[in-house]
Design a protein around this motif. Structure first.
Motif, mmCIF file in Angstrom:
data_model
loop_
_atom_site.group_PDB
_atom_site.id
_atom_site.type_symbol
_atom_site.label_atom_id
_atom_site.label_comp_id
_atom_site.label_asym_id
_atom_site.label_seq_id
_atom_site.Cartn_x
_atom_site.Cartn_y
_atom_site.Cartn_z
ATOM 1 N N TRP A 1 1.110 -1.405 -0.424
ATOM 2 C CA TRP A 1 -0.104 0.126 0.325
ATOM 3 C C TRP A 1 1.070 1.074 -0.148
ATOM 4 O O TRP A 1 0.422 2.608 -0.738
ATOM 5 C CB TRP A 1 -0.940 0.371 0.939
ATOM 6 N N GLY A 2 1.611 1.384 0.593
ATOM 7 C CA GLY A 2 2.832 2.761 0.967
ATOM 8 C C GLY A 2 3.673 2.290 -0.695
ATOM 9 O O GLY A 2 3.748 3.620 -1.311
ATOM 10 N N ASP A 3 3.861 1.423 -1.110
ATOM 11 C CA ASP A 3 4.222 1.331 -2.887
ATOM 12 C C ASP A 3 3.438 1.957 -3.639
ATOM 13 O O ASP A 3 4.189 3.209 -4.721
ATOM 14 C CB ASP A 3 5.414 -0.432 -3.169
ATOM 15 N N ILE A 4 2.387 1.800 -3.160
ATOM 16 C CA ILE A 4 1.572 2.776 -4.265
ATOM 17 C C ILE A 4 1.227 3.754 -3.978
ATOM 18 O O ILE A 4 1.299 4.566 -5.001
ATOM 19 C CB ILE A 4 -0.591 1.752 -3.820
ATOM 20 N N PHE B 1 2.295 7.243 -6.335
ATOM 21 C CA PHE B 1 1.367 7.898 -6.941
ATOM 22 C C PHE B 1 1.862 9.855 -6.927
ATOM 23 O O PHE B 1 1.861 10.623 -8.226
ATOM 24 C CB PHE B 1 0.270 8.359 -6.316
ATOM 25 N N MET B 2 2.379 9.361 -6.020
ATOM 26 C CA MET B 2 3.542 11.064 -5.162
ATOM 27 C C MET B 2 4.588 11.649 -6.634
ATOM 28 O O MET B 2 4.657 11.899 -6.400
ATOM 29 C CB MET B 2 4.458 11.224 -3.560
ATOM 30 N N GLU B 3 5.826 9.736 -6.873
ATOM 31 C CA GLU B 3 6.906 10.417 -8.344
ATOM 32 C C GLU B 3 5.836 10.607 -9.516
ATOM 33 O O GLU B 3 6.674 11.604 -9.831
ATOM 34 C CB GLU B 3 6.717 9.381 -8.102
ATOM 35 N N PHE B 4 4.456 10.219 -9.427
ATOM 36 C CA PHE B 4 4.009 10.145 -10.848
ATOM 37 C C PHE B 4 3.683 11.765 -10.658
ATOM 38 O O PHE B 4 3.800 12.630 -11.568
ATOM 39 C CB PHE B 4 2.826 9.534 -11.227
ATOM 40 N N LEU B 5 3.142 12.171 -10.092
ATOM 41 C CA LEU B 5 2.288 13.987 -9.592
ATOM 42 C C LEU B 5 3.768 14.782 -9.455
ATOM 43 O O LEU B 5 3.622 16.173 -10.334
ATOM 44 C CB LEU B 5 1.600 13.567 -8.369
ATOM 45 N N VAL C 1 0.496 11.958 -22.797
ATOM 46 C CA VAL C 1 -0.022 10.800 -23.297
ATOM 47 C C VAL C 1 0.910 9.579 -22.807
ATOM 48 O O VAL C 1 0.375 8.731 -21.749
ATOM 49 C CB VAL C 1 -0.152 10.337 -24.253
ATOM 50 N N ASP C 2 2.617 9.537 -22.332
ATOM 51 C CA ASP C 2 3.314 8.491 -22.977
ATOM 52 C C ASP C 2 3.732 7.896 -21.161
ATOM 53 O O ASP C 2 3.260 6.831 -20.855
ATOM 54 C CB ASP C 2 4.560 9.379 -23.000
ATOM 55 N N GLN C 3 3.560 9.575 -19.897
ATOM 56 C CA GLN C 3 3.178 9.253 -18.746
ATOM 57 C C GLN C 3 2.248 8.499 -17.881
ATOM 58 O O GLN C 3 2.653 7.693 -17.473
ATOM 59 C CB GLN C 3 3.729 10.406 -17.982
ATOM 60 N N TYR C 4 0.894 9.415 -18.486
ATOM 61 C CA TYR C 4 -0.333 8.486 -17.915
ATOM 62 C C TYR C 4 -0.581 6.943 -18.405
ATOM 63 O O TYR C 4 -0.652 5.798 -17.692
ATOM 64 C CB TYR C 4 -1.503 9.426 -18.444
ATOM 65 N N ALA C 5 0.185 6.696 -19.833
ATOM 66 C CA ALA C 5 0.194 5.378 -20.191
ATOM 67 C C ALA C 5 0.957 4.491 -19.799
ATOM 68 O O ALA C 5 0.793 3.697 -18.972
ATOM 69 C CB ALA C 5 0.109 5.438 -21.365
ATOM 70 N N ALA C 6 2.122 4.940 -18.982
ATOM 71 C CA ALA C 6 3.089 4.027 -18.391
ATOM 72 C C ALA C 6 2.832 3.713 -17.052
ATOM 73 O O ALA C 6 2.933 3.050 -16.299
ATOM 74 C CB ALA C 6 4.170 3.868 -18.675
ATOM 75 N N GLN C 7 2.274 5.012 -16.352
ATOM 76 C CA GLN C 7 1.465 5.306 -15.453
ATOM 77 C C GLN C 7 0.325 3.943 -14.542
ATOM 78 O O GLN C 7 0.008 3.577 -13.020
ATOM 79 C CB GLN C 7 1.082 6.472 -14.615
ATOM 80 N N ALA C 8 -0.136 4.009 -15.432
ATOM 81 C CA ALA C 8 -1.056 3.007 -15.835
ATOM 82 C C ALA C 8 -1.122 1.742 -15.865
ATOM 83 O O ALA C 8 -1.515 0.747 -14.916
ATOM 84 C CB ALA C 8 -2.447 3.128 -16.807
ATOM 85 N N GLY C 9 0.226 1.411 -16.244
ATOM 86 C CA GLY C 9 0.618 -0.154 -15.952
ATOM 87 C C GLY C 9 1.176 -0.541 -14.513
ATOM 88 O O GLY C 9 1.302 -1.286 -14.234
ATOM 89 N N MET D 1 0.739 0.754 -11.823
ATOM 90 C CA MET D 1 -0.615 1.361 -11.158
ATOM 91 C C MET D 1 -1.162 -0.502 -11.095
ATOM 92 O O MET D 1 -1.196 -0.883 -10.103
ATOM 93 C CB MET D 1 -2.011 2.124 -11.219
ATOM 94 N N THR D 2 -1.418 -0.433 -12.087
ATOM 95 C CA THR D 2 -1.817 -2.003 -12.163
ATOM 96 C C THR D 2 -0.938 -3.142 -11.630
ATOM 97 O O THR D 2 -1.485 -4.255 -10.652
ATOM 98 C CB THR D 2 -1.889 -2.021 -13.928
#
Length: 109
Positions: free
Chosen positions: A35-38, A42-46, A81-89, A91-92
């Motif tokens: 949960w901490g990893d998630i 998220f904070m790194e992505f933001l 677009v590239d960052q959001y696509a990579a982030q979605a993967g 986070m999954t």
């Protein structure tokens, strides 16, 4: 008219106090770490997205013509677009690891 004595364990029809059991795995060290990893991901992505926003704003402030502005905006959108696509993967993957950490081990009878 007689009434039944109320016992401390008796609950009304609403089921108050009848809490479902919570698997101990939900609070395991591994589940808390996942949960901490998630949260950290998220904070790194933001942070990366905010950095891109600031970089783009600086580039826009210094651009000299409409063609340059268009290029800056295209680059910004492509990066997003590239960052959001990579982030979605990512986070999954992290969510799957979190859910796997909550699975209880099989019980041998």
């Amino acid at each position: 008219m007689t009434s039944k004595p109320k016992t401390p364990g008796a609950k009304g029809a609403a089921g108050l106090g009848a809490f479902p059991t919570i698997p101990g795995a939900w609070f395991s060290n591994e589940a808390v770490e996942r949960w901490g990893d998630i949260g950290a991901e998220f904070m790194e992505f933001l942070s990366a997205r905010i950095h891109e926003d600031v970089k783009t704003q600086q580039a826009i402030l210094h651009c000299k013509d409409p063609a340059e502005l268009r290029k800056i905006q295209e680059d910004f959108l492509q990066t997003a677009v590239d960052q959001y696509a990579a982030q979605a993967g990512r986070m999954t993957e992290l969510t799957n690891a979190f859910l796997a950490s909550m699975m209880l081990p099989p019980v041998d009878d």
